[in-house]
Write an enzyme that holds these catalytic residues in place. Structure first.
Site, PDB file in Angstrom:
ATOM      1  N   ASP A 100     -17.116  12.513   1.924  1.00  0.00           N
ATOM      2  CA  ASP A 100     -17.164  13.971   1.866  1.00  0.00           C
ATOM      3  C   ASP A 100     -15.759  14.439   1.496  1.00  0.00           C
ATOM      4  OD1 ASP A 100     -18.024  16.711   2.461  1.00  0.00           O
ATOM      5  OD2 ASP A 100     -16.739  16.501   4.224  1.00  0.00           O
TER       6      ASP A 100
ATOM      7  N   HIS B 153      -8.592  36.153   7.149  1.00  0.00           N
ATOM      8  CA  HIS B 153      -9.058  35.193   6.142  1.00  0.00           C
ATOM      9  C   HIS B 153      -8.151  33.959   6.141  1.00  0.00           C
ATOM     10  CE1 HIS B 153     -10.549  33.614   2.358  1.00  0.00           C
ATOM     11  NE2 HIS B 153     -11.474  34.573   2.352  1.00  0.00           N
TER      12      HIS B 153
ATOM     13  N   GLY C 289     -14.478  41.057  -1.276  1.00  0.00           N
ATOM     14  CA  GLY C 289     -14.740  40.302  -2.492  1.00  0.00           C
ATOM     15  C   GLY C 289     -13.611  40.320  -3.494  1.00  0.00           C
TER      16      GLY C 289
ATOM     17  N   GLY D  13      -9.770  41.411  -2.428  1.00  0.00           N
ATOM     18  CA  GLY D  13      -8.442  41.180  -1.882  1.00  0.00           C
ATOM     19  C   GLY D  13      -8.091  42.181  -0.810  1.00  0.00           C
TER      20      GLY D  13
END
Length: 702
Positions: A378, A417, A445, A447
């Site tokens: 992975d 974020h 979506g 900034g």
């Protein structure tokens, strides 16, 4: 023919076969013991623990009284009989049940060998004790029967403890799904159990909450942490029309969603089902002892009966010595060392593994490690560190790199974020003080916009800059394209309406990744990278570690399908992963290798755990698996060789030379063979202690 999901033996699908149905799927079992282990593993484990402890407690004094002889012979034998009876018929009852089930299935297994051998030893010893004059010798074999029963029980207890973790892995998956959901009915918010959510229901998801079911976003915008399901470390921005997956976490904004998949149709439920199916469908190691016992038991019984009858009718040595011939063959053919042949090697192999950062969870995984020819990795959290880091800062103005990073970190300090947190972390690592912004606004979506000390700071993508009237020239676009082609996320920074720089972030490779891949290739392994990321990012990462075969944009439920397809190519496949989304693939692979820093589900689904989170230990695991299995096979050979070699003597091959009186010293020969085989097995296993991973010097010098 069906396969027993517990022991892997083939079972005929007949009307009277032992069977059990779960969620509409029917499973067949070779014995009632396997059925109980499947339906109630915790209960069976508890019973087995109690029986094993009691058996050990009785076997120790039996052994001491046999070889140290504290008491007169007549009393000593009766004490041994009293102590050995519960070991034989209570602790060993499961072997009689297994023998009966094997007889019903017209087969023989290790249970048959154990039951026949220990019963012969016990009954012969009981007759010698109760009627001393019946046989011409006073030697008893109570300790032989007790030791065999106890050692086999101990080995099975170790196996059961490993199997118990399979159900625990599924329980942890179930725990990811929230118990309640907020459903909007007639404009009112109603909290209901998640089981009552129907397809088409409107749900409200607040920041920090787990999303109850798979759904489409109807209103609102947010970023959603999907790492538990997809393995992707960077949260995904969601706007109206986006899909969200049940059990993922809503990070920032309020979302109104419409349920699309509920109950067994949800992605999480499908992952749970795949783990269960792959777990029960995987054939365990075909234990050599069982395979030999299949033919060995009937052969021994035939030889024992034939020798007894032959000496009685043709040899004319009398009933007593003919019975001794029969009993001697049965006892000598039941090798005591067989009980420690596998555990002794496993003890050394697993101990050496743990010493070097590798945890093996069962003998079957050692067997499979020897056969692996394809290793699948992975990406996120396995080959990479699992969190983004700042990799490049390109200055586009005269502000300077330090100033661009400082203002960007101040702006991002108000964001949750992971990309923003990576910028803040980079600034702090560089020694730049990070203050809080005077104002902060997230643009879903795209900034963010922040104000600090009269500076207006914008951080975002090309579209955000274009919407704000900030031109992004061809040269800047080319620089961003170059960074993105290298698998990085490129973010623009504007200060006071002018482009100031580009900050590139990426999930960076682990230090040990390249060396691990090179070592695997040197072993002749095919190495594959499997990821949910886009193909461009995946190939950029793969190129850095030297992986040639990349399978990208794979959904969680598809990972298991990819592993199944690789297995169909005829090569034993190992899967290395760390996330919940990897659990089905780890279970479906011939060998699941879980990263020690990964989730509990990945660790419990995998057959091998890398404790130190060092990918070079994948190489160690495969090497150690090969060496340990070689020792197990050598041990099994010696365990059988000593005893089977004496079968002709026990059957009376030397009677013409020494006469029937040879049976007076045959017990000592049997005891010697038993001791010698046990010593050989233990000594051979201890040689594993000399194993040292090839890369250990490199690791030490790092």
């Amino acid at each position: 023919m069906a396969k027993d999901p517990v022991c892997g033996m083939f079972v005929e699908e007949k009307e009277d076969s032992i069977r059990h149905t779960v969620d509409g799927k029917e499973y067949f079992f070779c014995t009632t013991q396997c059925l109980h282990e499947f339906t109630a593993p915790e209960v069976e484990l508890k019973k087995l623990k109690a029986v094993t402890v009691a058996s050990i407690g009785l076997t120790i004094p039996i052994t001491l009284l046999t070889y140290l002889a504290f008491l007169p012979s007549e009393i000593n034998n009766f004490v041994l009989l009293a102590l050995a009876t519960p070991v034989q018929f209570w602790a060993g009852w499961r072997f009689y049940k297994g023998t009966w089930d094997a007889i019903r299935a017209r087969a023989s297994n290790m249970d048959t060998l154990i039951a026949v051998g220990t019963t012969a030893a016990f009954l012969y010893s009981a007759v010698v004790t109760a009627v001393p004059s019946f046989f011409p010798f006073e030697q008893v074999y109570f300790e032989t029967a007790a030791i065999i029963v106890t050692l086999i029980l101990l080995g099975r207890l170790l196996e059961q403890r490993t199997k118990e973790k399979a159900s625990s892995a599924v329980r942890k998956l179930l725990d990811l799904q929230p118990r309640k959901a907020r459903v909007l009915k007639d404009g009112q918010e109603v909290e209901v159990p998640v089981e009552e959510v129907a397809e088409g229901d409107l749900l409200l998801i607040r920041p920090g909450e787990r999303i109850p079911v798979d759904a489409d976003v109807v209103d609102g915008s947010s970023s959603v942490d999907e790492s538990a399901i997809t393995g992707e470390s960077i949260p995904v921005d969601k706007v109206p029309g986006s899909e969200v997956i049940g059990a993922t976490i809503n990070k920032s904004g309020l979302l109104k969603v419409r349920a699309t998949k509920v109950g067994q149709d949800s992605v999480l439920s499908q992952i749970i089902a795949l783990v269960q199916e792959a777990r029960t469908g995987k054939a365990p190691m075909q234990r050599m002892a069982d395979q030999v016992a299949k033919y060995f038991v009937p052969a021994v019984v035939i030889i024992a009966v034939a020798s007894g009858l032959a000496w009685y009718y043709a040899g004319g040595i009398g009933l007593t010595f003919s019975l001794l011939a029969f009993v001697s063959v049965i006892i000598i053919a039941c090798p005591c060392a067989l009980g420690i042949a596998t555990p002794a090697a496993l003890m050394m192999g697993t101990g050496k593994g743990a010493e070097n950062g590798v945890l093996f969870k069962g003998g079957e995984y050692l067997e499979i490690a020897r056969k692996v020819r394809t290793v699948v990795f992975d990406k996120t959290g396995t080959l990479t560190k699992g969190q983004p880091e700042v990799t490049d800062i390109i200055v586009l103005s005269d502000a300077g790199e330090q100033e661009v990073l400082r203002l960007a970190a101040i702006a991002e300090s108000g964001s949750e974020h992971p990309l923003g947190q990576a910028v803040v972390r980079k600034a702090k690592e560089t020694g730049i003080p990070v203050a809080g912004p005077d104002s902060f606004e997230a643009v879903a979506g795209h900034g963010l916009v922040a104000v600090y000390s009269a500076h207006r700071i914008m951080i975002g993508n090309r579209k955000m800059m274009a919407d704000s009237g900030i031109a992004v020239g061809d040269e800047v676009n080319a620089q961003m394209a170059r960074l993105e082609a290298d698998g990085k996320t490129a973010t623009l920074v504007a200060i006071d309406g002018r482009l100031a720089g580009i900050i590139a972030l990426a999930d960076t490779l682990k230090d040990s990744a390249r060396q691990a891949i090179d070592s695997l290739k040197a072993m002749g392994m095919e190495v594959v990278m499997l990821t949910g990321d886009n193909e461009r990012t995946a190939k950029a990462i793969a190129a850095k570690v030297g992986i040639d075969r990349v399978i990208a944009q794979v959904l969680p439920q598809q990972k298991e399908e990819v592993i199944a397809k690789l297995k169909s190519e005829g090569r034993a496949v190992a899967m290395v992963g760390d996330g919940i989304n990897d659990a089905p693939a780890l279970a479906r692979a011939d060998l699941g290798i879980a990263i020690g820093s990964g989730t509990d589900v990945a660790k419990e689904t995998g057959g091998i755990i890398l404790i130190k989170n060092d990918l070079r230990d994948v190489v160690t695991a495969l090497e150690l698996g090969r060496k340990t299995v070689a020792k197990i096979k050598q041990n099994l050979f010696w365990a059988f060789a000593y005893n089977t070699g004496l079968i002709p003597i026990a059957a009376g091959a030397l009677v013409p030379v020494f006469g029937a009186e040879m049976y007076s010293w045959l017990p000592f020969l049997a005891a010697g063979a038993m001791a010698l085989s046990s010593v050989s097995v233990v000594s051979n296993s201890l040689l594993l202690g000399r194993y040292r991973p090839a890369h250990i010097e490199t690791r030490t010098n790092l």
